[in-house]
Design a protein around this motif. Structure first.
Motif, PDB file in Angstrom:
ATOM      1  N   ARG A  41       0.904  -1.542  -0.196  1.00 41.12           N
ATOM      2  CA  ARG A  41      -0.332  -0.082   0.000  1.00 41.12           C
ATOM      3  C   ARG A  41       0.626   1.078  -0.112  1.00 41.12           C
ATOM      4  O   ARG A  41       2.169   1.355   0.514  1.00 41.12           O
ATOM      5  N   LEU A  42       0.100   2.585  -0.059  1.00 38.96           N
ATOM      6  CA  LEU A  42       1.003   3.570  -0.104  1.00 38.96           C
ATOM      7  C   LEU A  42       0.036   4.387   0.699  1.00 38.96           C
ATOM      8  O   LEU A  42      -0.921   5.153   0.739  1.00 38.96           O
ATOM      9  N   LEU A  43       1.715   4.456   2.043  1.00 37.02           N
ATOM     10  CA  LEU A  43       1.300   5.482   2.788  1.00 37.02           C
ATOM     11  C   LEU A  43       1.298   6.915   3.011  1.00 37.02           C
ATOM     12  O   LEU A  43       2.374   7.033   2.754  1.00 37.02           O
ATOM     13  N   VAL A  44       0.182   7.665   2.106  1.00 36.40           N
ATOM     14  CA  VAL A  44       1.059   9.384   2.493  1.00 36.40           C
ATOM     15  C   VAL A  44       0.330  10.443   3.744  1.00 36.40           C
ATOM     16  O   VAL A  44      -0.935   9.485   3.931  1.00 36.40           O
ATOM     17  N   THR A  45       1.066  10.726   3.855  1.00 37.68           N
ATOM     18  CA  THR A  45       0.758  11.559   5.956  1.00 37.68           C
ATOM     19  C   THR A  45       0.927  12.957   5.303  1.00 37.68           C
ATOM     20  O   THR A  45       2.261  13.561   4.790  1.00 37.68           O
ATOM     21  N   VAL A  46       0.570  13.912   5.763  1.00 37.58           N
ATOM     22  CA  VAL A  46       0.483  15.634   4.885  1.00 37.58           C
ATOM     23  C   VAL A  46       0.758  16.379   6.439  1.00 37.58           C
ATOM     24  O   VAL A  46      -0.258  16.032   7.743  1.00 37.58           O
ATOM     25  N   TRP A  47       1.173  17.379   6.318  1.00 41.37           N
ATOM     26  CA  TRP A  47       1.620  18.285   8.170  1.00 41.37           C
ATOM     27  C   TRP A  47       1.776  19.179   7.175  1.00 41.37           C
ATOM     28  O   TRP A  47       2.038  19.794   6.402  1.00 41.37           O
ATOM     29  N   PRO A  48       1.101  20.937   8.582  1.00 43.88           N
ATOM     30  CA  PRO A  48       1.527  21.992   8.378  1.00 43.88           C
ATOM     31  C   PRO A  48       3.376  21.940   8.554  1.00 43.88           C
ATOM     32  O   PRO A  48       3.390  20.967   9.204  1.00 43.88           O
ATOM     33  N   GLU A  49       3.774  23.067   7.795  1.00 41.45           N
ATOM     34  CA  GLU A  49       4.885  23.736   8.591  1.00 41.45           C
ATOM     35  C   GLU A  49       4.501  24.431   9.519  1.00 41.45           C
ATOM     36  O   GLU A  49       3.828  24.436   9.911  1.00 41.45           O
ATOM     37  N   PRO A  50       6.037  24.601  10.148  1.00 37.07           N
ATOM     38  CA  PRO A  50       7.231  24.731   9.678  1.00 37.07           C
ATOM     39  C   PRO A  50       8.195  23.304  10.152  1.00 37.07           C
ATOM     40  O   PRO A  50       9.448  23.381   9.223  1.00 37.07           O
ATOM     41  N   PHE A  51       7.952  22.062  10.472  1.00 35.46           N
ATOM     42  CA  PHE A  51       8.733  21.305  11.137  1.00 35.46           C
ATOM     43  C   PHE A  51       8.898  19.717   9.943  1.00 35.46           C
ATOM     44  O   PHE A  51       7.630  19.912   9.106  1.00 35.46           O
ATOM     45  N   ASN A  52       9.854  19.465  10.431  1.00 28.07           N
ATOM     46  CA  ASN A  52       9.797  18.118   9.614  1.00 28.07           C
ATOM     47  C   ASN A  52       8.395  16.677  10.334  1.00 28.07           C
ATOM     48  O   ASN A  52       8.322  16.859  11.329  1.00 28.07           O
ATOM     49  N   TYR A  53       8.755  15.668   9.373  1.00 26.11           N
ATOM     50  CA  TYR A  53       7.798  14.688  10.139  1.00 26.11           C
ATOM     51  C   TYR A  53       7.598  13.999  11.535  1.00 26.11           C
ATOM     52  O   TYR A  53       7.401  14.249  12.624  1.00 26.11           O
ATOM     53  N   PHE A  54       9.219  13.882  11.105  1.00 24.63           N
ATOM     54  CA  PHE A  54       9.592  13.527  12.953  1.00 24.63           C
ATOM     55  C   PHE A  54       9.554  14.266  13.800  1.00 24.63           C
ATOM     56  O   PHE A  54       9.051  14.330  15.277  1.00 24.63           O
ATOM     57  N   ASN A  55       9.311  15.780  13.967  1.00 17.90           N
ATOM     58  CA  ASN A  55       9.387  16.885  15.087  1.00 17.90           C
ATOM     59  C   ASN A  55       8.333  17.802  15.203  1.00 17.90           C
ATOM     60  O   ASN A  55       7.933  18.939  15.424  1.00 17.90           O
ATOM     61  N   THR A  56       7.360  16.874  14.088  1.00 16.07           N
ATOM     62  CA  THR A  56       5.418  17.433  14.614  1.00 16.07           C
ATOM     63  C   THR A  56       4.995  17.186  14.754  1.00 16.07           C
ATOM     64  O   THR A  56       5.014  15.629  15.090  1.00 16.07           O
ATOM     65  N   PRO A  57       3.902  17.164  15.757  1.00 16.34           N
ATOM     66  CA  PRO A  57       3.178  16.094  16.786  1.00 16.34           C
ATOM     67  C   PRO A  57       2.343  15.513  15.852  1.00 16.34           C
ATOM     68  O   PRO A  57       1.892  15.936  14.684  1.00 16.34           O
ATOM     69  N   GLU A  58       1.805  14.228  16.530  1.00 18.41           N
ATOM     70  CA  GLU A  58       0.718  13.351  15.400  1.00 18.41           C
ATOM     71  C   GLU A  58      -0.141  13.929  15.263  1.00 18.41           C
ATOM     72  O   GLU A  58      -0.953  13.792  14.537  1.00 18.41           O
TER      73      GLU A  58
END
Length: 92
Positions: A41-58
């Motif tokens: 499967r292709l898992l896609v995650t989006v989130w607002p800037e400014p942080f990277n994936y690991f530093n953005t709250p779940e």
């Protein structure tokens, strides 16, 4: 309005090996292959800037799964553009 285009995403062969990250306007995204009982499967995650994936709250991330195929990538691009449109409307 700036949008994500299919040509912005690397090939399915690339996604077989590692995740792909990118950004458009104020939204960042990550695409990765995952294995499920029914297959890849292709898992896609989006989130607002400014942080990277690991530093953005779940709680700030949104995820969706798609078929791990060219059609799945096209569906993922459409879904990401919908999220981008929603966020741009909310900011106004």
């Amino acid at each position: 309005m700036q949008m994500i285009d299919r040509n912005d995403i690397l090939s399915i062969e690339y996604l077989k090996k590692t995740e792909y990250t990118g950004s458009c306007k104020d939204m960042r995204y990550r695409m990765e292959k995952t294995e499920k009982e029914e297959g890849a499967r292709l898992l896609v995650t989006v989130w607002p800037e400014p942080f990277n994936y690991f530093n953005t709250p779940e709680n700030e991330k949104r995820r969706e799964e798609f078929d791990f195929s060219e059609d799945g990538i096209m569906d993922a691009v459409a879904w990401m553009n919908d999220r981008l449109f929603e966020w741009n409307q909310a900011v106004r």
